[in-house]
Design a protein around this motif. Sequence first.
Motif, mmCIF file in Angstrom:
data_model
loop_
_atom_site.group_PDB
_atom_site.id
_atom_site.type_symbol
_atom_site.label_atom_id
_atom_site.label_comp_id
_atom_site.label_asym_id
_atom_site.label_seq_id
_atom_site.Cartn_x
_atom_site.Cartn_y
_atom_site.Cartn_z
ATOM 1 N N ARG A 28 0.910 -1.159 0.002
ATOM 2 C CA ARG A 28 0.045 0.068 -0.038
ATOM 3 C C ARG A 28 0.982 1.252 0.018
ATOM 4 O O ARG A 28 0.474 2.415 -0.299
ATOM 5 C CB ARG A 28 -0.913 0.210 1.107
ATOM 6 C CG ARG A 28 -2.224 -0.727 1.162
ATOM 7 C CD ARG A 28 -3.194 -0.206 0.277
ATOM 8 N NE ARG A 28 -4.127 -1.027 -0.221
ATOM 9 C CZ ARG A 28 -5.174 -0.643 -0.995
ATOM 10 N NH1 ARG A 28 -5.277 0.427 -1.752
ATOM 11 N NH2 ARG A 28 -6.159 -1.708 -1.296
ATOM 12 N N LEU A 29 1.959 1.137 0.452
ATOM 13 C CA LEU A 29 3.141 2.414 0.776
ATOM 14 C C LEU A 29 3.495 2.655 -0.556
ATOM 15 O O LEU A 29 3.956 3.886 -0.904
ATOM 16 C CB LEU A 29 3.956 2.175 1.805
ATOM 17 C CG LEU A 29 3.227 2.375 3.276
ATOM 18 C CD1 LEU A 29 4.161 1.929 4.218
ATOM 19 C CD2 LEU A 29 2.882 3.924 3.430
ATOM 20 N N ASP B 240 -6.008 6.543 0.825
ATOM 21 C CA ASP B 240 -4.764 5.955 0.276
ATOM 22 C C ASP B 240 -4.303 4.846 0.913
ATOM 23 O O ASP B 240 -3.408 4.110 0.401
ATOM 24 C CB ASP B 240 -3.594 7.036 -0.230
ATOM 25 C CG ASP B 240 -4.148 8.005 -1.257
ATOM 26 O OD1 ASP B 240 -5.550 7.564 -1.767
ATOM 27 O OD2 ASP B 240 -3.613 8.975 -1.460
ATOM 28 N N TYR B 241 -4.274 4.921 2.400
ATOM 29 C CA TYR B 241 -3.576 4.077 3.229
ATOM 30 C C TYR B 241 -4.335 3.451 4.399
ATOM 31 O O TYR B 241 -4.451 2.248 4.384
ATOM 32 C CB TYR B 241 -2.174 4.781 3.907
ATOM 33 C CG TYR B 241 -1.338 3.637 4.496
ATOM 34 C CD1 TYR B 241 -0.839 2.616 3.882
ATOM 35 C CD2 TYR B 241 -1.004 4.034 5.818
ATOM 36 C CE1 TYR B 241 0.084 1.787 4.676
ATOM 37 C CE2 TYR B 241 -0.261 3.146 6.717
ATOM 38 C CZ TYR B 241 0.275 2.172 5.976
ATOM 39 O OH TYR B 241 1.248 1.309 6.730
ATOM 40 N N ALA C 266 0.809 -0.579 10.539
ATOM 41 C CA ALA C 266 0.276 0.371 9.850
ATOM 42 C C ALA C 266 1.200 1.722 10.223
ATOM 43 O O ALA C 266 1.881 2.392 9.342
ATOM 44 C CB ALA C 266 -0.922 1.145 9.756
ATOM 45 N N MET D 283 4.649 3.266 8.107
ATOM 46 C CA MET D 283 4.501 4.553 7.922
ATOM 47 C C MET D 283 5.790 5.488 8.513
ATOM 48 O O MET D 283 6.710 6.350 7.618
ATOM 49 C CB MET D 283 3.218 5.296 8.037
ATOM 50 C CG MET D 283 3.076 6.823 7.813
ATOM 51 S SD MET D 283 3.387 7.050 5.731
ATOM 52 C CE MET D 283 1.773 6.579 5.486
#
Length: 410
Positions: A128-129, A143-144, A364, A368
């Motif tokens: 996803r990143l 978006d995440y 998550a 990030m």
Amino acid sequence: MGTPVVPDSDVAARGYDPFDYRIHEDPYPTYAWMRAHAPLYYNERRDFYALSRHADIVAALRNPKLFSNTNGISLEQELWGPHAVKTSFFLAMDPPDHTVYRGPVGAAFGPRKVAGLEQRIRELARDRLEPLRGQNRFDFAADYAAGLPNDVVCEMLGVPAEDWDQIRADTDQLNQREDGSEERGPNAVAAALRLADYFVGLVRELRRRPGDDLTSLMLQAEVHGVRHTDTQIVAFLFLVISAGNESTGKTIGNAWYHGARLPEVQRAGLHGRAGDWTQETLRYDSASQMTARAVTTDTVLHGIELKQGARVAILPASGNHDERVFDDPEVFDLDRDTSDLISFGHGPHHCLGSALARLEMRIALEEMGSLVSSYEIDMGGIRRVHSPHQRGFASLPSEVVFRPRRLEVG
């Protein structure tokens, strides 16, 4: 006998109404007023009561014989009643039926099984990143934060990867309500129908060709010697997709939002304290705000008589701010003891996916933090989700500063 208390102070003049957009913006002053002045609050317009103190909430959640799930957990008239089991499956049951029907999936969400998913969840987080690398501006929520938990639960349920984003989009629409309305709007209804149609097709396919996934496990499981019906499996899919997507994704977004408000929280969270960031967000501003129960027999609470059948909104998000349990509850404190938080409920209906949710949130934020050293949110561009149950963001436009990329030596 006492009478229901309706708030008359300035801070709570509008009362507590989970369908009111103003409550969605900031429910905590109203919760504080209720805890102090109306621990058993009554909403006359919608005819329900509400429990806001930690001790009352825990006692109610631990006592399904008095506070029953059999009419569901939602105050909306369309979802409330004995038919709730058709859409909420074992969530709309009390023990012993609840225990029996929940049993087949319990092991899949146990701490040991969940711990074994850590590497795969990290892989999904990095997937996803990856498209966000080098983008100094992106929408953290869309978006995440919303994507990762959805990817995890869809994979667990056997949903093909090419369908994950559509499942997420429809789930996001599912619980949206117009301001002050209990009824789903046309977008929510259309999303529910699309999801139902998709889940029916998925069940049909997995009955023909079962896989190594949770849906296939449920299809093969037996309760009292009888396998689950397609209707029960579809209800199970709605339950797990909605819970896994909505609550976890929105709580990740809430953590990001409060990190933007509180620079010291952001710095610590991005630099090694993602677990504490997760835990305090679950206490301070969990996505899960309210669940409902039906009183099974006449009883008295705080001097007020509750009649059999009365609807009661239980507010764990208020209990997490109860000054009787948490010192300085309005302060976001990474060093706080959060062992008494009730974001995942309590008693027999304690959230089945709590261990998975905590792991997803921590990963998550850790992943990030491995890329981003600091960030800001465009507060003028944020957009809230409007749901009677869930508090969070549909959009968190963010500007980030990336960490320098390490040079690989080889």
